[in-house]
Write a protein that holds these residues in place. Structure first.
Motif, short mmCIF file in Angstrom:
data_model
loop_
_atom_site.label_atom_id
_atom_site.label_comp_id
_atom_site.label_asym_id
_atom_site.label_seq_id
_atom_site.Cartn_x
_atom_site.Cartn_y
_atom_site.Cartn_z
N ARG A 214 2.01 -27.65 -22.09
CA ARG A 214 2.60 -28.85 -22.68
C ARG A 214 3.79 -28.57 -23.58
N MET A 215 4.25 -27.32 -23.63
CA MET A 215 5.49 -27.07 -24.37
C MET A 215 6.62 -27.88 -23.71
N PRO A 216 7.57 -28.36 -24.51
CA PRO A 216 8.72 -29.04 -23.90
C PRO A 216 9.64 -28.04 -23.24
N ARG A 217 10.26 -28.44 -22.17
CA ARG A 217 11.20 -27.54 -21.49
C ARG A 217 12.62 -28.11 -21.61
N ASP A 218 13.61 -27.24 -21.38
CA ASP A 218 15.01 -27.66 -21.25
C ASP A 218 15.50 -28.46 -22.45
N THR A 219 15.23 -27.97 -23.65
CA THR A 219 15.69 -28.63 -24.87
C THR A 219 16.00 -27.57 -25.92
N ALA A 222 13.03 -26.39 -28.14
CA ALA A 222 11.87 -25.69 -27.57
C ALA A 222 11.79 -24.28 -28.13
N GLY A 223 10.58 -23.70 -28.05
CA GLY A 223 10.40 -22.31 -28.45
C GLY A 223 10.93 -21.36 -27.39
N VAL A 224 11.07 -20.09 -27.78
CA VAL A 224 11.65 -19.11 -26.87
C VAL A 224 10.78 -18.91 -25.64
N ALA A 225 9.47 -18.98 -25.80
CA ALA A 225 8.59 -18.81 -24.63
C ALA A 225 8.86 -19.89 -23.59
N SER A 226 9.06 -21.12 -24.04
CA SER A 226 9.33 -22.22 -23.12
C SER A 226 10.69 -22.04 -22.44
N ILE A 227 11.67 -21.58 -23.20
CA ILE A 227 13.00 -21.35 -22.63
C ILE A 227 12.94 -20.29 -21.54
N PHE A 228 12.24 -19.18 -21.81
CA PHE A 228 12.10 -18.12 -20.81
C PHE A 228 11.33 -18.62 -19.59
N ARG A 229 10.28 -19.37 -19.81
CA ARG A 229 9.47 -19.89 -18.71
C ARG A 229 10.32 -20.81 -17.82
N SER A 230 11.15 -21.67 -18.45
CA SER A 230 11.99 -22.59 -17.68
C SER A 230 13.01 -21.82 -16.83
N GLU A 336 -1.94 -10.86 -23.14
CA GLU A 336 -1.80 -10.74 -21.69
C GLU A 336 -2.44 -11.93 -20.97
N GLU A 337 -3.62 -12.32 -21.42
CA GLU A 337 -4.30 -13.47 -20.83
C GLU A 337 -3.49 -14.75 -21.05
N GLY A 338 -2.97 -14.92 -22.26
CA GLY A 338 -2.22 -16.12 -22.57
C GLY A 338 -0.94 -16.24 -21.78
N MET A 339 -0.22 -15.13 -21.62
CA MET A 339 1.03 -15.16 -20.87
C MET A 339 0.79 -15.41 -19.39
N ALA A 340 -0.28 -14.83 -18.85
CA ALA A 340 -0.61 -15.08 -17.44
C ALA A 340 -0.93 -16.56 -17.22
N ASP A 341 -1.64 -17.16 -18.16
CA ASP A 341 -1.94 -18.59 -18.08
C ASP A 341 -0.68 -19.42 -18.23
N PHE A 342 0.19 -19.03 -19.15
CA PHE A 342 1.39 -19.81 -19.44
C PHE A 342 2.36 -19.83 -18.27
N ALA A 343 2.34 -18.78 -17.45
CA ALA A 343 3.27 -18.71 -16.31
C ALA A 343 3.08 -19.86 -15.34
N THR A 344 1.87 -20.42 -15.27
CA THR A 344 1.61 -21.51 -14.33
C THR A 344 1.19 -22.80 -15.03
N ALA A 345 1.21 -22.79 -16.36
CA ALA A 345 0.76 -23.96 -17.12
C ALA A 345 1.76 -25.12 -16.99
N GLU A 346 1.26 -26.33 -17.16
CA GLU A 346 2.11 -27.51 -17.12
C GLU A 346 2.99 -27.55 -18.36
N LEU A 347 4.28 -27.72 -18.17
CA LEU A 347 5.20 -27.95 -19.29
C LEU A 347 5.53 -29.43 -19.34
N ARG A 348 5.94 -29.89 -20.52
CA ARG A 348 6.31 -31.28 -20.65
C ARG A 348 7.57 -31.55 -19.85
N ALA A 349 7.63 -32.73 -19.23
CA ALA A 349 8.75 -33.07 -18.35
C ALA A 349 10.07 -32.98 -19.11
#
Length: 352
Positions: A214-219, A222-230, A336-349
């Motif tokens: 649920r992190m926001p993307r493309d803003t 956003a935090g750095v993790a969300s930016i990298f994920r996007s 490691e568990e958190g990052m693996a989960d975050f790679a496929t987690a839903e981000l905010r539109a």
């Protein structure tokens, strides 16, 4: 017990709402669905909560939202470094005025229950450092000419020698170095003043680098993790600023929600400020590579660019021991568990 969660439609707030409802609490959400973070009502909103759509800085809205509540989790805030100083008024309005308006409404309603404030590690400025000659020191803000030349490590303010980064605890002096940081510290001060004047328990949770679904993307907020994920999702490499060796503490949002629950349940003696962190040091490069690895062998490798932002600090990691001792909180999700989960987690539109 009825808990008001401000910002309860947002990234962290919605996880707090879900956890509180699962624990049997009644939950009322106050959120303005700010266009800086939302393109509309999120699809993940929990139907078990009551929703009040409005701005925390609006007195009438706040007065209605606090009516009958037993405790408050104040998550509503404008986050991140923003774009430039032109964001200053927005940060002060959303964070400082919003908090003052909320506290005024609570005062008018004779509220005496606990307030849990979402604060941030940014109130410290730079993290802890030790000089071989002068011991514990606080480096000055980094100079742009040094950053431009690739000199990213802050030197000893007394002798100019290289410094060794160390953990900080809650006794560390605060030194906010961005607009966002200044407003988060002011939120703490406002809540502490409210606590002293009315006798209401207040717990300020100084979140470290939070990531998760649920992190926001493309803003820019956003935090750095969300930016990298996007970037990875778009098939582009994460762009790691400076040399990537900036030390941080990454904590999963589900652990942040648990910290809020622990703070609500801790009792009046727990009033104070607490680092909410894992105690495990990682670098920005570590995070970028872990996230890229979680995307699989076809993912582009992170690129270290040497770029910088003046508002960024070099290193900040913290001891989580006070939160463990006083709130009974320790993290559960490993990096490691958190990052693996975050790679496929839903981000905010993305924003409309």
């Amino acid at each position: 017990m009825l808990v008001l969660v401000t910002g309860g439609a947002g990234f962290i707030g919605s996880h707090v709402v879900d956890l509180l409802l699962s624990e049997g609490y009644g939950v009322r959400v106050l959120d303005n669905l700010s266009e800086a973070a939302h393109s509309g009502k999120p699809t993940y909103l929990n139907p078990g909560a009551e929703y009040v759509w409005g701005d925390v800085s609006a007195p009438d809205v706040c007065a209605a939202a606090v009516s009958g509540v037993d405790s408050v989790c104040h998550q509503a805030a404008r986050v991140g470094l923003g774009v430039d100083f032109g964001d200053a008024v927005g940060y002060v309005a959303d964070n400082d005025l919003g908090t003052a308006t909320l506290l005024k409404a609570l005062f008018a309603s004779s509220f005496r229950g606990p307030v849990v404030l979402a604060s941030s590690m940014v109130v410290y400025g730079e993290g802890g450092y030790s000089c071989p000659t002068h011991g514990r020191v606080r480096p000055a803000p980094r100079r742009e000419e040094h950053l431009r030349a690739g000199r990213f490590e802050p030197p000893c303010p007394q002798c100019g020698a290289p410094l060794e980064p160390t953990e900080i605890d809650e006794s560390e002096p605060v030194d906010p170095r961005s607009i966002y940081a200044a407003t988060k510290l002011h939120q703490e001060h406002l809540c502490q003043t409210f606590s002293r004047e009315v006798g209401c328990p207040v717990v300020s949770l100084r979140y470290h680098n939070v990531y998760g679904p649920r992190m926001p993307r493309d803003t820019p907020y956003a935090g750095v993790a969300s930016i990298f994920r996007s970037l990875l999702e778009a098939g582009r490499p994460p762009r790691v600023f400076e040399d990537g060796m900036q030390r941080r503490d990454f904590i999963h949002v589900s652990d942040i929600a648990r910290a809020n629950l622990a703070a609500l349940q801790a009792g009046p003696s727990a009033s104070g400020c607490y680092n909410i962190a894992t105690g495990v040091v990682r670098t920005i490069a570590d995070m970028a590579h872990a996230l890229a690895a979680a995307f699989g062998p076809g993912a582009p490798s992170p690129v270290t660019t040497g770029e910088y932002r003046l508002g960024d600090v070099r290193h900040i990691t913290a001891s989580p021991e006070a939160a463990a001792r006083c709130l009974g909180f320790r993290h559960r999700i490993a990096f490691e568990e958190g990052m693996a989960d975050f790679a496929t987690a839903e981000l905010r539109a993305p924003l409309g």
